[in-house]
Design an enzyme around this catalytic site. Structure first.
Site: not given
Ligand code: 3PG
Ligand code: MG
Length: 532
Positions: A122, A283, A439, A462
């Site tokens: 990043r 998830k 990531g 996200g």
């Protein structure tokens, strides 16, 4: 229209920002200082790289005048279009940089271990914008968050390691302030000269950041003449430094934001077919909407990780003690049905690595997913599943991959993720478009040294999922479209709502009506979710 309307009366003062050796560093101040308001606080301060700022306030800071949005001469429809558009934003290419003080939001929320940066992707990704601004003669005040300190100072979440890494990458000293706000910071900002930069301390040390508190945003905005948002990874957050400051400053997107939007838009709008999405991670919750959106776009959906476990249960199998989400089984069934109706192939694991415990050094074996033992945990995909993935991907021309296929943090259970990284590299070599986000997926590519082969590595976890879902990202929505007559969009205010779930959102006052909701309410962490 821009900040050139400000008085050109900045006094020529010698900065006392110190270099890494503690000595004052040369500033290269121009003979004529750039324009800035005359009402900056008159304080003395020294800032050490990554250290604290000591100050001797002499005059209390006076708030600077706030640029008001241009009157809505072009009508509400035009404004609505500016909001809807996620691309075609006003970028720094339109910015006359010389002498401007740029308030730049980046996403330096990087993984740390023992205070060391584990993956600097990043930070690297922000370099082109930072360099362009410095080379263009701007001074740059960088803002970022790191972790989730919840409005408190957490020493382990200071941005100093990021500043050090950035210093190495751009070969320009990057001092940090001891606090994102304060008289010391005011002064350090005031002393910046064209071509210089500093990094404000973690903005999330202030509760006003995640609440998008207008007073906090206004104080941050006082550090810039213009706002540049290059934090794609945080563009799904409607926080003070990503959204709030845009109410006070002419706003632009940076080169990373532009590149991300372009790469992800291309993927959705004109993918070479067949198109496959590979979705892993822990998830399903938080990914339901993106899975539904992807089913409408792709020809093949490959599932791994805990996500696959929930789908295995939805398709009638038992997964022993493996992580899965019982509440999401119905959603998984609905997605499978949708795929069936649309003729989209869904590839679920046919075998898996199961372990006694989800820890290093535990006993593990490969089993068929038809016979997962009741007291074991599925921690990775097995060899037959990897072969099936490889075969299924053979004719594929476009790949989107987000999330690991197993418990990537434990090397024995990172095998399938690493194998997929190899396949992704082969596909990219063969000319396929390969876009990777999250990531762990990117870490796997980096470990194999093939990251640079990818068409695009998204810095958003996200944010990229929400973008692919088709949702407006607040950090993008606040930036006017290219060529816009507005300095700022008249929509930025978001009522401060305490983080605390959807119930809190419902209790929030109705006026002023937020057009952009604070995303602290809908946080579903994406790349950091694990199977453990
Ligand atoms: C991320 O890593 O997802 C972004 O930096 C945003 O961070 P957050 O999920 O803590 O808001
Ligand atoms: Mg996140």
């Amino acid at each position: 229209m821009l900040a050139s309307s400000r008085p050109a009366n900045r006094p020529q003062v010698k900065p006392t920002i110190t270099g890494s050796n503690g000595q004052p560093r040369p500033t290269g101040a121009p003979p004529t200082a750039p324009s800035r308001p005359a009402n900056r606080p008159n304080v003395k301060a020294t800032v050490k790289p990554g250290g604290t700022t000591s100050t001797t306030p002499q005059v209390r800071p006076v708030p600077r005048p706030i640029p008001r949005p241009a009157p809505p001469q072009t009508g509400p429809r035009r404004m609505a279009q500016e909001l809807i558009s996620a691309s075609g934003k006003r970028t720094i290419r339109e910015l006359h940089m010389q002498g401007q003080r740029v308030l730049l939001r980046v996403d330096f929320n990087v993984p740390l271990s023992d205070g060391k940066i584990v993956d600097d992707s990043r930070i690297r990704a922000a370099v082109p914008t930072i360099k362009a601004l410095l080379d263009g003669g701007a001074s740059v005040v960088i803002m970022s968050h790191l972790g989730r300190p919840d409005g408190r100072v957490v020493d382990g979440l200071r941005l100093r390691p990021a500043a050090e890494r950035l210093t190495q990458l751009i070969r320009v000293n990057v001092p940090t302030t001891g606090d994102a706000l304060g008289v010391g910071t005011d002064d350090a900002v005031r002393r910046l000269r064209p071509g210089e930069l500093l990094l404000l301390e973690n903005v999330r040390f202030h509760a006003g950041e995640e609440r998008n508190d207008p007073a906090f945003a206004e104080r941050l905005a006082s550090y810039g003449d213009v706002f540049v948002n290059d934090a794609f990874g945080a563009a799904h957050r409607a926080h003070a430094s990503t959204v709030g400051v845009a109410a006070y400053l002419p706003s632009y997107v940076g080169l990373l934001m532009e590149q991300e939007v372009e790469a992800l838009s291309n993927l959705l709008e004109k993918p070479a077919r067949p198109f496959a999405a590979i979705v892993g991670g822990g998830k399903v919750s938080g990914k339901v909407a993106v899975l539904e959106a992807l089913i409408k776009k792709v020809d093949l959906l490959i599932l791994g990780g805990g996500v696959a476990n929930t789908f295995l249960v939805a398709s009638g199998r038992s997964v022993g003690k493996s992580l899965y989400e019982s509440k999401m089984v119905d959603d998984a069934r609905r997605i499978l049905k949708l795929a069936q109706d649309r003729g989209v192939r869904v590839l679920l694991p046919v075998d898996g690595v199961v372990a006694k415990e989800v820890t290093r050094g535990t006993e593990f074996k490969v089993v068929s997913t038809d016979k997962l033992p009741a007291s074991w945990h599925m921690v990775d995909l097995g060899p037959a599943s990897i072969t099936a993935i490889r075969e299924a991907l053979a004719p594929i021309k476009t790949i989107l991959w987000n999330g690991p296929l197993g418990v990537f943090e434990i090397p024995s259970f990172a095998v399938a993720t690493r194998e997929l990284a190899k396949v992704a590299a082969e596909k990219a070599d063969a000319g396929a478009t390969v876009v990777v986000g999250g990531g762990d997926s990117i870490a796997a590519l980096r470990q194999l040294g093939v990251a640079e082969k990818m068409t695009h590595l998204s810095t958003g976890g996200g944010a990229s999922l929400e973008f692919l879902e088709g949702r407006d990202l607040p950090g993008l929505a606040v930036v006017p479209t290219a060529g816009s007559p507005y300095e700022t969009l008249p929509i930025i205010y978001v009522s401060p709502v305490k983080p605390g779930g959807k119930a809190a959102a419902k209790r929030a006052p109705a006026k002023p009506k937020p057009i952009i909701k604070p995303s602290a309410l809908d946080d579903e962490d994406d790349e950091s979710d694990t199977l453990a």
